[in-house]
Design a protein around this motif. Structure first.
Motif, short mmCIF file in Angstrom:
data_model
loop_
_atom_site.label_atom_id
_atom_site.label_comp_id
_atom_site.label_asym_id
_atom_site.label_seq_id
_atom_site.Cartn_x
_atom_site.Cartn_y
_atom_site.Cartn_z
N VAL A 54 -3.46 28.33 -8.40
CA VAL A 54 -2.75 28.04 -9.65
C VAL A 54 -3.63 27.12 -10.48
CG1 VAL A 54 -0.73 26.92 -10.69
CG2 VAL A 54 -0.45 28.36 -8.66
N ALA A 112 6.64 31.54 -6.57
CA ALA A 112 7.22 30.91 -7.76
C ALA A 112 8.66 30.46 -7.52
CB ALA A 112 7.17 31.88 -8.94
N ARG A 167 6.87 26.33 -5.48
CA ARG A 167 6.11 25.76 -6.60
C ARG A 167 5.86 24.26 -6.43
NH1 ARG A 167 9.45 26.79 -11.93
NH2 ARG A 167 9.42 28.91 -11.12
N VAL A 190 4.29 22.16 -9.73
CA VAL A 190 4.96 22.79 -10.88
C VAL A 190 6.45 22.53 -10.75
CG1 VAL A 190 5.51 24.97 -12.01
CG2 VAL A 190 3.18 24.54 -11.20
N ALA A 244 9.86 24.78 -15.13
CA ALA A 244 8.79 25.65 -15.65
C ALA A 244 9.20 27.11 -15.53
CB ALA A 244 7.50 25.41 -14.88
N PHE A 273 8.38 31.32 -15.36
CA PHE A 273 7.39 32.15 -14.67
C PHE A 273 7.50 33.57 -15.20
CE2 PHE A 273 5.99 34.87 -11.06
CZ PHE A 273 4.67 34.46 -11.03
N ASP A 277 6.53 36.98 -14.46
CA ASP A 277 5.99 37.72 -13.32
C ASP A 277 5.20 38.95 -13.72
OD1 ASP A 277 8.09 39.26 -14.14
OD2 ASP A 277 9.09 39.36 -12.20
N PHE A 283 2.75 30.74 -15.12
CA PHE A 283 3.74 29.68 -15.26
C PHE A 283 3.65 29.12 -16.67
CE2 PHE A 283 3.24 29.48 -10.60
CZ PHE A 283 4.58 29.45 -10.21
N THR A 284 4.80 28.95 -17.32
CA THR A 284 4.83 28.36 -18.65
C THR A 284 5.39 26.94 -18.56
OG1 THR A 284 7.03 29.31 -19.04
CG2 THR A 284 5.14 30.61 -19.75
N ALA A 305 3.95 24.26 -17.24
CA ALA A 305 3.83 24.04 -15.80
C ALA A 305 3.65 22.57 -15.41
CB ALA A 305 2.64 24.84 -15.27
N ASP A 338 0.27 26.06 -19.78
CA ASP A 338 0.45 27.22 -18.91
C ASP A 338 -0.55 27.19 -17.76
OD1 ASP A 338 2.35 27.99 -20.70
OD2 ASP A 338 1.34 29.81 -21.38
#
Length: 315
Positions: free
Chosen positions: A149, A187, A191, A196, A200, A202, A204, A209-210, A212, A249
């Motif tokens: 990540v 996720a 996480r 994270v 946050a 995700f 997929d 990840f937004t 994060a 992200d």
């Protein structure tokens, strides 16, 4: 005695010198077996390196959290200079998962820190590849799933070029069912391993990840201009296009370490001067993982613990 301890140990604990002036120690799940005082010293050494890297700031996840049990599921690699001072470490958590009805562990390429005084010292082959390679050997050369990540283009490219079948990140990367399944599992359930937060998002479909940086890794957030770039511009362009650096992200990459990628590590990443020491460690791990279990199994008149315990003779 050292060889015997290696053969009978359930967890990895290696110490060797890949070159003059450096000592490497790799310990597997030290929270399960290491003496409390020794474990405290090891974690403090990691904190010292992290504090130097972040100029006094801290991180609040993984092995760096006081009282955390993360050391029970993490492989820690420490690098010391010729005076015994810690100059770099990585902490690679093992994430439990199930795929196709088979239990497995995903090795997460977790927290990597190098003291500012030791940067540009050629340590990346140790911190990113060596531990993975030795664990692969110890597990009888069976394919090992890895995850990463990050928002750093150099790391995105390194993962794509070091491991097999990595998605996403490379222009020609293709996702399989296993990529999507493991990505959603990590996720949803793990996480916290890489800092994270639960708030946050995700995506997929892109494995991104937004927002994060809200779960303890806040001080690692970077802008695109500051993040280290890869020599291949394709990875830099992918990160600029797919990741919102203002929002914070991260991309979740998944791939495998197998025979092909292990061979690539030996030929491309390992310095020639380190090959003799590495060969010794691989030989010992091979004995531990293959020869010793076979010899123990053939000794039918001896106990093998829970696998083949002795029975008390009836009076």
């Amino acid at each position: 005695m050292i060889l015997w301890n290696l053969l009978i140990s359930e967890q990895l604990d290696l110490r060797f010198s890949p070159s003059r002036g450096l000592t490497v120690r790799i310990v597997e799940r030290p929270g399960q077996w290491m003496a409390p005082d020794e474990l405290t010293t090891l974690i403090d050494e990691c904190r010292d390196v992290a504090t130097a890297c972040l100029e006094g700031e801290t991180l609040d996840y993984g092995i760096l959290v006081p009282g955390s049990d993360a050391a029970r599921r993490t492989i820690i690699t420490m690098i010391y200079d010729n005076e015994g001072r810690p100059i770099a470490f990585n902490a690679l958590p093992l994430i439990p998962a199930t795929l196709g009805g088979e239990r497995l562990e995903v090795l997460h390429l977790g927290l990597v820190m190098v003291h500012p005084s030791a940067r540009s010292s050629g340590l990346s082959w140790i911190l990113y590849g060596l531990t993975c390679f030795l664990l692969f050997v110890r597990r009888q050369l069976r394919p090992l799933w890895i995850s990463s990540v990050t928002q750093v283009p150099a790391v995105v490219g390194m993962v794509c070029e070091s491991f097999d079948g990595v998605w996403p990140g490379a222009p020609d990367a293709r996702a399989t069912f296993a990529h999507h399944y493991l990505g959603r599992h990590i996720a949803l359930n793990h996480r916290i391993v890489f800092g994270v937060g639960p708030d946050a998002g995700f995506d997929d479909t892109r494995s991104v990840f937004t927002n994060a940086y809200t779960g303890g890794s806040d001080n690692l957030k970077k802008t695109f201009d500051v993040a280290t770039k890869h020599r291949n511009e394709a990875y830099n362009a992918w990160c600029a296009r797919e990741l919102d650096y203002g929002r914070g992200d991260d991309v979740l990459q998944l791939g495998q370490l197998n025979l092909a990628s292990a061979r690539g590590f030996l030929l491309k990443s390992t310095p020639r001067h380190a090959l003799p020491q590495l060969a010794v460690q691989v030989l010992l791990l091979g004995v531990q993982s293959v020869v010793a279990p076979l010899a123990q199994w053939l000794a039918g008149n001896r106990s093998l613990g829970r696998l083949r315990p002795f029975r008390q003779a009836k009076p």
